[in-house]
Enzyme design. Structure first.
Site, PDB file in Angstrom:
ATOM      1  N   THR A 555       0.861  -1.187   0.000  1.00 30.14           N
ATOM      2  CA  THR A 555       0.000   0.000   0.000  1.00 30.14           C
ATOM      3  C   THR A 555       0.895   1.234   0.000  1.00 30.14           C
ATOM      4  O   THR A 555       2.113   1.132  -0.005  1.00 30.14           O
ATOM      5  CB  THR A 555      -0.856   0.071   1.284  1.00 30.14           C
ATOM      6  OG1 THR A 555       0.008   0.410   2.385  1.00 30.14           O
ATOM      7  CG2 THR A 555      -1.544  -1.236   1.578  1.00 30.14           C
ATOM      8  N   LYS A 579       6.802   3.385   0.756  1.00 29.82           N
ATOM      9  CA  LYS A 579       8.038   4.119   1.057  1.00 29.82           C
ATOM     10  C   LYS A 579       7.948   4.940   2.347  1.00 29.82           C
ATOM     11  O   LYS A 579       8.925   5.534   2.772  1.00 29.82           O
ATOM     12  CB  LYS A 579       8.332   5.111  -0.087  1.00 29.82           C
ATOM     13  CG  LYS A 579       8.822   4.460  -1.344  1.00 29.82           C
ATOM     14  CD  LYS A 579       9.222   5.506  -2.370  1.00 29.82           C
ATOM     15  CE  LYS A 579       8.107   5.861  -3.321  1.00 29.82           C
ATOM     16  NZ  LYS A 579       7.643   4.846  -4.257  1.00 29.82           N
ATOM     17  N   GLU A 606      13.467  -3.207  -1.096  1.00 31.99           N
ATOM     18  CA  GLU A 606      14.139  -2.971  -2.371  1.00 31.99           C
ATOM     19  C   GLU A 606      13.274  -2.162  -3.341  1.00 31.99           C
ATOM     20  O   GLU A 606      13.754  -1.302  -4.060  1.00 31.99           O
ATOM     21  CB  GLU A 606      14.549  -4.317  -2.990  1.00 31.99           C
ATOM     22  CG  GLU A 606      15.199  -4.237  -4.352  1.00 31.99           C
ATOM     23  CD  GLU A 606      16.503  -3.446  -4.381  1.00 31.99           C
ATOM     24  OE1 GLU A 606      16.416  -2.236  -4.650  1.00 31.99           O
ATOM     25  OE2 GLU A 606      17.564  -4.032  -4.141  1.00 31.99           O
ATOM     26  N   VAL A 609      12.870   1.962  -4.161  1.00 30.41           N
ATOM     27  CA  VAL A 609      13.604   2.744  -5.162  1.00 30.41           C
ATOM     28  C   VAL A 609      13.721   1.930  -6.442  1.00 30.41           C
ATOM     29  O   VAL A 609      14.259   0.829  -6.430  1.00 30.41           O
ATOM     30  CB  VAL A 609      15.024   3.098  -4.651  1.00 30.41           C
ATOM     31  CG1 VAL A 609      15.739   3.979  -5.668  1.00 30.41           C
ATOM     32  CG2 VAL A 609      14.967   3.775  -3.297  1.00 30.41           C
ATOM     33  N   ALA A 611      11.539   0.280  -8.347  1.00 33.32           N
ATOM     34  CA  ALA A 611      10.737  -0.948  -8.472  1.00 33.32           C
ATOM     35  C   ALA A 611      11.606  -2.183  -8.275  1.00 33.32           C
ATOM     36  O   ALA A 611      12.291  -2.298  -7.258  1.00 33.32           O
ATOM     37  CB  ALA A 611      10.012  -0.974  -9.806  1.00 33.32           C
ATOM     38  N   GLY A 664      -1.021   4.052 -15.129  1.00 38.74           N
ATOM     39  CA  GLY A 664      -0.552   3.447 -13.877  1.00 38.74           C
ATOM     40  C   GLY A 664       0.899   3.739 -13.553  1.00 38.74           C
ATOM     41  O   GLY A 664       1.518   3.031 -12.769  1.00 38.74           O
ATOM     42  N   ASP A 678       8.233  12.212  -4.251  1.00 33.11           N
ATOM     43  CA  ASP A 678       8.510  10.786  -4.403  1.00 33.11           C
ATOM     44  C   ASP A 678      10.002  10.540  -4.686  1.00 33.11           C
ATOM     45  O   ASP A 678      10.615   9.665  -4.098  1.00 33.11           O
ATOM     46  CB  ASP A 678       7.630  10.234  -5.532  1.00 33.11           C
ATOM     47  CG  ASP A 678       7.742   8.736  -5.621  1.00 33.11           C
ATOM     48  OD1 ASP A 678       7.463   8.074  -4.606  1.00 33.11           O
ATOM     49  OD2 ASP A 678       8.136   8.238  -6.686  1.00 33.11           O
ATOM     50  N   LYS A 682      13.065   8.787  -2.390  1.00 36.06           N
ATOM     51  CA  LYS A 682      13.942   7.719  -2.879  1.00 36.06           C
ATOM     52  C   LYS A 682      15.412   8.053  -2.653  1.00 36.06           C
ATOM     53  O   LYS A 682      16.180   7.209  -2.174  1.00 36.06           O
ATOM     54  CB  LYS A 682      13.688   7.471  -4.370  1.00 36.06           C
ATOM     55  CG  LYS A 682      12.337   6.817  -4.621  1.00 36.06           C
ATOM     56  CD  LYS A 682      12.050   6.726  -6.102  1.00 36.06           C
ATOM     57  CE  LYS A 682      10.692   6.077  -6.353  1.00 36.06           C
ATOM     58  NZ  LYS A 682      10.249   6.233  -7.732  1.00 36.06           N
TER      59      LYS A 682
END
Ligand code: ADP
Ligand code: ASP
Ligand code: MG
Length: 814
Positions: A555, A579, A606, A609, A611, A664, A678, A682
């Site tokens: 989520t 995150k 993992e 950052v 995917a 998406g 975002d 990261k």
């Protein structure tokens, strides 16, 4: 001569009796046989119950005797031809009348001595063995029934009498020497004291009767017929994957049974071991199975351990105090006091400082133990030399047993390591100097989990069960489920991992199935499931207390991230693609990492950052091998990449963002991407992983959107972007004029993280990044000029799910 003992489970019904008769018929054709029989399954418990009711003045005992009667009569009616019913039925009826008279006496006096209770329970074996004799007679199989009370002599410790071997051996020898028959039938469990009063040998004692007889007559073999095909590597009721043990030594069998393997009553081994008579455990319901042969020597099988067993309902008594140090006699007084009260000590440990002695006893004796021990040390307690006896309840003993442990160092390390990984707390440890067993005291609620993990760990070929709890079944979560379904068989075969998804929840519903959810039906199951409640979901994970539990957060929810500490502290691994936790306050991030270390579990993220790209793992590998990260440059936003790759002036900037969201590629709230938050999260996570103590505020973020875009709702955000189209157009045209391209880049240098939109030339490292690709450049001591590059698709449900999946496997193999 051969002794065959059939347990209660072998004579639970007429059908089972018939099987027993078949086995006896075959055996008696070859050899003289002595058959020792238990009571019909459940009868001993029922008789104890009857006695206790009568003692309490509860007339229900009469009804309960009737039930016992019906059960036995039913067996007779089914088993024996009608013409022969009357003699056996009238025999049974007489005995049951006797039983009732005893109980009426108890009822009147409201008193049940252990002596009377032994008399009451003796009826169980008397009834069953006479039914067997009658059945054999009906087949004209000649046999002699003999009352064991005339053979086995004990002291008068009713309920748990000790055998007088000298008298017993003489009685048995002279009886069998003087009686000619090919077949004898004996009730097990019961004996008598010097005055002729009925005694019993302890629960499960028919095994012992058989062993005593076998030793006295020097039998060739003692066969114990039961309802399992021999001793198993663990109690089959607790461990589904337990296996049969074909050969085992007397000592190993003794230790396994002492520590709870109920298949054989512990004292049974001693008499036959002294005479080197082999014991063969066989299954009445599958006589063709080999079973288990217990002998003096066994070939060394490759496994270091032979079995794992446990005893529940244990209390630990601790006697502590500085007054004990260096003064002899304390432990003697402790054990003398316990022994006077007939309290059996199951396990002992003493700290080398002599400051405390711990003993484990059965829970039912803990109260009386405290009374007598505190009385014994009343003076020492009053002057403060020692403390009153401490008692801990709800405990179990777990024992790992194997002759071969001596030759395999590291068994205890492996045992305690495995328990540690699963958050199982050890209260006390004991290892016999024979090195044949290691035992640990643990909470009873952890027993099933502990035995199963140890079983998987120690028995090669065992598959490790991994239990997954997933919250979030959006695009990533559903892909993950799909991938687990696909890979399950491969993982079972190649990595010996058995992945089960036990709990699944989205924001609306949650399902839970301890046996593993049928993933094919997930959507249907979920739509019919109860509403999601995160606190309940968390409690279920902790309560079910399954081994190798892994929680997956797919989520972007802060509340879900808040439960990690609770889970990690119970050794549940946490895998997050969320995150929030890692980019929250540094202190919180550190706490999660510390918890994972402290509780021996995994906290992996993992996919925070890039995917599924191995960005964090690569960084960790560099650091672990002694490298140092000096600078990071990275394109970490698939969304912004997509947006700036597609924004060429033909459509508005807002329409491109909309398209990215529709495909998406954005966070659920696209403003998190467009504001740079975002990407800032990261680079912060990477910097933290590189060993820098930084907060979100330390990330320098130069926004490229007008501030007004971030006011109001997501829809307002789009409207505001449309309104500012000229602003975006100017940015684009300026770059085009200089022959440069726009890229959103994260950097980390001299301890400072930053994010922002940059114009890059066509020879820049990032110039050719297309679509949703991410790239990270690590400049390190070992890669000073030419950076180490990790590059590839950095967004999308498929690759993110694959990254989560890889983390799951990593956590499972810890
Ligand atoms: P019986 O009625 O024949 O005396 P028990 O019920 O006393 O039989 O003992 C057999 C039972 O012991 C099995 O059904 C099994 O559930 C249990 N058991 C516990 N530990 C073990 C083990 N390690 N191997 C085999 N059986 C075990
Ligand atoms: N019937 C007794 C009991 O249940 C003895 C035995 O079955 O071994 O304990
Ligand atoms: Mg038994």
């Amino acid at each position: 001569m051969k002794v065959l003992k059939f347990g209660g489970s072998s004579v639970a019904s007429a059908e089972s009796f018939a099987k027993v008769v078949e086995i006896i018929t075959e055996a008696v054709a070859k050899d003289v046989c002595i058959v020792v029989l238990s009571a019909v399954q459940g009868t001993t418990d029922a008789l104890i119950d009857v006695g206790r009711d009568a003692e309490k003045g509860n007339g229900a005992f009469r009804e309960k005797i009737k039930i016992i009667e019906n059960k036995h009569f039913e067996i007779v009616r089914e088993l024996i031809p009608i013409s022969l019913h009357s003699s056996i039925l009238s025999f049974l009826k007489k005995r049951l009348n006797e039983l009732e008279s005893f109980c009426e006496g108890v009822f009147m006096l409201r008193e049940l001595t252990t002596r009377t209770l032994d008399r009451i329970v003796s009826f169980g074996e008397i009834l069953s063995s006479n039914i067997l004799a009658a059945k054999l007679n009906s087949f004209q199989i000649e046999n002699v029934w003999k009352d064991t009370r005339e053979l086995v002599r004990t002291d008068s410790k009713f309920g748990f009498a000790a055998v007088d071997f000298q008298a017993t051996n003489l009685q048995i020898k002279s009886y069998f020497d003087s009686t000619a028959s090919k077949l004898f039938v004996l009730p097990g469990f019961i004996a008598s004291d010097a005055s002729g009063a009925t005694t019993t040998l302890g629960r499960g004692g028919s095994d012992y009767t058989a062993s005593i007889v076998a030793a006295a007559v020097n039998a060739e073999i003692l066969e114990i017929w039961t309802d399992v095909s021999g001793m198993m590597t663990a109690d089959p009721r607790l461990v589904q994957t337990s296996r049969n043990i074909k050969h085992i030594s007397y000592q190993e069998a003794m230790e396994l049974s002492h520590f709870g393997a109920k298949v054989i009553y512990p004292p049974t081994i001693q008499p036959v071991m002294n005479k080197r008579i082999p014991v063969w455990i066989k299954n009445t319901f599958a006589p063709e199975d080999f079973g288990t042969l217990i002998e003096a020597e066994t070939t060394l099988e490759k496994e270091a351990i032979r079995g794992i067993s446990s005893i529940s309902k244990i209390s630990v008594l601790s006697l502590e105090g500085s007054g004990m140090v260096g003064i002899p006699g304390f432990s003697k007084r402790l054990f003398d006091a316990l022994s006077r009260a007939h309290i059996n000590v199951v396990l002992i440990t003493q700290s080398s400082s002599e400051h405390s002695i711990c003993v484990a006893v059965e829970e039912e004796y803990s109260k009386i133990a405290k009374e007598i021990v505190d009385a014994e040390f009343v003076y020492e307690i009053s002057v403060g030399k020692i403390e009153p006896l401490k008692i801990e309840n709800d405990l179990s003993i777990l024992a790992v047993v194997g002759e071969n442990m001596k030759n395999h160092p590291g068994i205890s390390g492996k045992m305690f390591g495995t328990l540690g990984h699963n958050g199982i707390n050890i209260h006390a440890i004991a290892q016999g100097s024979s090195e044949r067993n290691i035992s640990a005291i643990i909470s009873s609620k952890d027993v099933k989990k502990a035995i199963n993990t140890l079983h998987e760990e120690f028995f090669s070929g065992g598959t490790k069960q991994v239990n997954i709890f997933l919250v979030g079944i959006g695009t990533v979560g559903s892909k993950l489920i799909e991938q687990i379904r696909q890979q399950r068989e491969y993982l079972r075969q190649n990595l010996r991992l058995n992945l089960r998804v036990v709990g699944v929840a989205n924001s609306r519903q949650m399902i839970f199935d301890e046996e593993g959810i049928k993933l094919e039906n997930l959507p249907a199951l979920l739509s019919a499931a109860p509403p999601m409640n995160l606190a309940e979901f968390t409690d279920l994970i902790l309560q079910t207390n399954l081994r190798n539990s892994i929680f997956v957060d797919a989520t972007a929810n802060r509340k879900v991230a808040d439960i990690y500490p609770k889970l990690l502290a119970k050794s549940v691994s946490v895998i997050a693609c969320n995150k929030i936790a890692c980019s929250a306050a540094y202190e919180d991030y550190l706490r999660l990492k510390d918890l994972a270390r402290e509780f021996n579990t995994a906290f992996l993220f993992e996919t925070n950052v890039g995917a599924g790209l191995p960005i964090i793992n690569t960084l960790n590998d560099l650091l672990r091998s002694g490298d140092k990260i000096n600078r990071i440059e990275a394109v970490l936003s698939g969304t912004l990449n997509f947006v700036f790759n597609h924004y060429d002036g033909s459509g508005t900037f807002a329409s491109i963002v909309r398209k990215a969201q529709a495909e998406g590629f954005t966070e659920p709230d696209p403003r998190l991407d467009l504001s740079g938050t975002d990407v800032a999260r990261k680079i912060l996570i990477l910097a933290r992983e590189a060993g820098y103590e930084l907060e979100m505020e330390d990330v320098e973020n130069t926004p490229f959107l007008p501030a007004s875009c971030f006011e109001g709702s997501v829809e307002d955000f789009y409207t505001e972007m449309e309104r500012h189209e000229t602003h975006f157009r100017q940015m684009l045209e300026k770059a085009q004029r200089e022959n440069l391209a726009l890229k959103y880049i994260a950097g980390f240098e001299s301890g400072k993280p930053s994010v922002g939109l940059q114009q890059i030339a066509s020879d820049n490292n990032f110039a050719n990044l297309s679509g949703k690709d991410n790239a990270v450049l690590y400049y390190t001591n070992r890669y000073p000029e030419q950076p180490l590059v990790v590059k590839g698709a950095g967004a999308g449900a498929d690759v993110t799910a694959a990254g989560v999946f890889a983390d799951i496997i990593r956590a499972a193999r810890v």
